[in-house]
Scaffold this motif. Structure first.
Motif, PDB file in Angstrom:
ATOM      1  N   ALA A  48       0.836  -1.212   0.000  1.00 25.66           N
ATOM      2  CA  ALA A  48       0.000   0.000   0.000  1.00 25.66           C
ATOM      3  C   ALA A  48       0.866   1.255   0.000  1.00 25.66           C
ATOM      4  O   ALA A  48       0.463   2.286  -0.536  1.00 25.66           O
ATOM      5  CB  ALA A  48      -0.934  -0.005   1.207  1.00 25.66           C
ATOM      6  N   GLY A  49       2.042   1.164   0.602  1.00 29.21           N
ATOM      7  CA  GLY A  49       2.952   2.310   0.623  1.00 29.21           C
ATOM      8  C   GLY A  49       2.563   3.398   1.610  1.00 29.21           C
ATOM      9  O   GLY A  49       3.192   4.453   1.635  1.00 29.21           O
ATOM     10  N   THR A  50       1.563   3.165   2.426  1.00 26.61           N
ATOM     11  CA  THR A  50       1.143   4.186   3.382  1.00 26.61           C
ATOM     12  C   THR A  50       1.538   3.860   4.813  1.00 26.61           C
ATOM     13  O   THR A  50       1.358   4.690   5.694  1.00 26.61           O
ATOM     14  CB  THR A  50      -0.395   4.370   3.341  1.00 26.61           C
ATOM     15  OG1 THR A  50      -1.007   3.104   3.576  1.00 26.61           O
ATOM     16  CG2 THR A  50      -0.838   4.909   2.003  1.00 26.61           C
ATOM     17  N   PHE A  51       2.076   2.680   5.033  1.00 21.69           N
ATOM     18  CA  PHE A  51       2.444   2.257   6.382  1.00 21.69           C
ATOM     19  C   PHE A  51       3.958   2.267   6.556  1.00 21.69           C
ATOM     20  O   PHE A  51       4.699   1.931   5.643  1.00 21.69           O
ATOM     21  CB  PHE A  51       1.915   0.853   6.681  1.00 21.69           C
ATOM     22  CG  PHE A  51       0.421   0.740   6.580  1.00 21.69           C
ATOM     23  CD1 PHE A  51      -0.395   1.331   7.525  1.00 21.69           C
ATOM     24  CD2 PHE A  51      -0.165   0.050   5.541  1.00 21.69           C
ATOM     25  CE1 PHE A  51      -1.777   1.239   7.441  1.00 21.69           C
ATOM     26  CE2 PHE A  51      -1.543  -0.062   5.443  1.00 21.69           C
ATOM     27  CZ  PHE A  51      -2.354   0.539   6.395  1.00 21.69           C
ATOM     28  N   THR A  52       4.398   2.605   7.749  1.00 23.85           N
ATOM     29  CA  THR A  52       5.828   2.546   8.073  1.00 23.85           C
ATOM     30  C   THR A  52       6.183   1.106   8.439  1.00 23.85           C
ATOM     31  O   THR A  52       5.295   0.274   8.656  1.00 23.85           O
ATOM     32  CB  THR A  52       6.157   3.476   9.252  1.00 23.85           C
ATOM     33  OG1 THR A  52       5.482   2.984  10.422  1.00 23.85           O
ATOM     34  CG2 THR A  52       5.746   4.914   8.971  1.00 23.85           C
ATOM     35  N   ASP A  53       7.470   0.835   8.527  1.00 23.14           N
ATOM     36  CA  ASP A  53       7.905  -0.502   8.942  1.00 23.14           C
ATOM     37  C   ASP A  53       7.371  -0.836  10.333  1.00 23.14           C
ATOM     38  O   ASP A  53       7.007  -1.980  10.618  1.00 23.14           O
ATOM     39  CB  ASP A  53       9.434  -0.597   8.938  1.00 23.14           C
ATOM     40  CG  ASP A  53      10.006  -0.557   7.531  1.00 23.14           C
ATOM     41  OD1 ASP A  53       9.258  -0.853   6.575  1.00 23.14           O
ATOM     42  OD2 ASP A  53      11.205  -0.230   7.394  1.00 23.14           O
ATOM     43  N   GLU A  54       7.305   0.183  11.185  1.00 22.69           N
ATOM     44  CA  GLU A  54       6.815  -0.015  12.549  1.00 22.69           C
ATOM     45  C   GLU A  54       5.332  -0.394  12.564  1.00 22.69           C
ATOM     46  O   GLU A  54       4.924  -1.313  13.283  1.00 22.69           O
ATOM     47  CB  GLU A  54       7.031   1.258  13.360  1.00 22.69           C
ATOM     48  CG  GLU A  54       6.629   1.149  14.802  1.00 22.69           C
ATOM     49  CD  GLU A  54       6.850   2.450  15.552  1.00 22.69           C
ATOM     50  OE1 GLU A  54       6.192   2.619  16.593  1.00 22.69           O
ATOM     51  OE2 GLU A  54       7.667   3.288  15.117  1.00 22.69           O
ATOM     52  N   THR A  55       4.519   0.266  11.760  1.00 18.59           N
ATOM     53  CA  THR A  55       3.087  -0.054  11.736  1.00 18.59           C
ATOM     54  C   THR A  55       2.826  -1.394  11.066  1.00 18.59           C
ATOM     55  O   THR A  55       1.924  -2.127  11.479  1.00 18.59           O
ATOM     56  CB  THR A  55       2.265   1.052  11.046  1.00 18.59           C
ATOM     57  OG1 THR A  55       2.764   1.265   9.732  1.00 18.59           O
ATOM     58  CG2 THR A  55       2.301   2.341  11.841  1.00 18.59           C
ATOM     59  N   VAL A  56       3.622  -1.761  10.069  1.00 14.54           N
ATOM     60  CA  VAL A  56       3.481  -3.078   9.437  1.00 14.54           C
ATOM     61  C   VAL A  56       3.835  -4.170  10.445  1.00 14.54           C
ATOM     62  O   VAL A  56       3.140  -5.188  10.539  1.00 14.54           O
ATOM     63  CB  VAL A  56       4.343  -3.187   8.165  1.00 14.54           C
ATOM     64  CG1 VAL A  56       4.400  -4.614   7.657  1.00 14.54           C
ATOM     65  CG2 VAL A  56       3.807  -2.269   7.073  1.00 14.54           C
ATOM     66  N   ALA A  57       4.879  -3.943  11.244  1.00 10.47           N
ATOM     67  CA  ALA A  57       5.259  -4.914  12.271  1.00 10.47           C
ATOM     68  C   ALA A  57       4.150  -5.049  13.318  1.00 10.47           C
ATOM     69  O   ALA A  57       3.851  -6.158  13.779  1.00 10.47           O
ATOM     70  CB  ALA A  57       6.562  -4.489  12.940  1.00 10.47           C
ATOM     71  N   PHE A  58       3.540  -3.930  13.677  1.00  8.73           N
ATOM     72  CA  PHE A  58       2.431  -3.969  14.630  1.00  8.73           C
ATOM     73  C   PHE A  58       1.251  -4.750  14.053  1.00  8.73           C
ATOM     74  O   PHE A  58       0.646  -5.579  14.739  1.00  8.73           O
ATOM     75  CB  PHE A  58       1.998  -2.545  14.988  1.00  8.73           C
ATOM     76  CG  PHE A  58       0.778  -2.490  15.855  1.00  8.73           C
ATOM     77  CD1 PHE A  58       0.873  -2.771  17.209  1.00  8.73           C
ATOM     78  CD2 PHE A  58      -0.459  -2.181  15.325  1.00  8.73           C
ATOM     79  CE1 PHE A  58      -0.250  -2.736  18.014  1.00  8.73           C
ATOM     80  CE2 PHE A  58      -1.588  -2.138  16.116  1.00  8.73           C
ATOM     81  CZ  PHE A  58      -1.481  -2.415  17.467  1.00  8.73           C
ATOM     82  N   GLN A  59       0.920  -4.528  12.794  1.00  4.71           N
ATOM     83  CA  GLN A  59      -0.187  -5.236  12.162  1.00  4.71           C
ATOM     84  C   GLN A  59       0.101  -6.739  12.073  1.00  4.71           C
ATOM     85  O   GLN A  59      -0.788  -7.562  12.277  1.00  4.71           O
ATOM     86  CB  GLN A  59      -0.472  -4.646  10.785  1.00  4.71           C
ATOM     87  CG  GLN A  59      -1.071  -3.259  10.879  1.00  4.71           C
ATOM     88  CD  GLN A  59      -1.042  -2.518   9.559  1.00  4.71           C
ATOM     89  OE1 GLN A  59      -0.316  -2.877   8.636  1.00  4.71           O
ATOM     90  NE2 GLN A  59      -1.836  -1.466   9.466  1.00  4.71           N
ATOM     91  N   ARG A  60       1.347  -7.089  11.784  1.00  2.00           N
ATOM     92  CA  ARG A  60       1.732  -8.499  11.738  1.00  2.00           C
ATOM     93  C   ARG A  60       1.559  -9.137  13.116  1.00  2.00           C
ATOM     94  O   ARG A  60       1.003 -10.227  13.259  1.00  2.00           O
ATOM     95  CB  ARG A  60       3.180  -8.659  11.275  1.00  2.00           C
ATOM     96  CG  ARG A  60       3.639 -10.120  11.183  1.00  2.00           C
ATOM     97  CD  ARG A  60       5.118 -10.257  10.873  1.00  2.00           C
ATOM     98  NE  ARG A  60       5.986  -9.417  11.673  1.00  2.00           N
ATOM     99  CZ  ARG A  60       6.301  -9.638  12.965  1.00  2.00           C
ATOM    100  NH1 ARG A  60       5.795 -10.673  13.597  1.00  2.00           N
ATOM    101  NH2 ARG A  60       7.117  -8.836  13.614  1.00  2.00           N
TER     102      ARG A  60
END
Length: 83
Positions: A48-60
């Protein structure tokens, strides 16, 4: 004195939790088009390109901890790629 006892008895009776009865139960099974694996959802988040690495890790982490399996149904909003 009897008014105090009657009043306090009424308050105690009213403060008790009342039973709740299940009258009906319904479970919707979406179409196969809404089924996805957790890895596909994570790919959607990354691409999506709208999430940071930190937010992607949180979602995972949330996907792992909430018990969603690899044959779960997701809303269309998570399955579509908007660019």
């Amino acid at each position: 004195m009897s008014t105090v006892v009657t009043g306090s008895t009424f308050l105690v009776a009213m403060s008790r939790p009342r039973p709740v009865y299940l009258v009906d139960f319904f479970c919707d099974k979406p179409s196969q088009a809404r089924m996805a694996t957790c890895s596909k959802i994570m790919d959607q988040f990354r691409s999506a390109g709208t999430f940071t690495d930190e937010t992607v890790a949180f979602q995972r982490k949330m996907l792992e901890r909430c018990g969603i399996g690899d044959s779960s149904y997701f809303p269309r909003s998570l399955l579509c790629i908007y660019r």
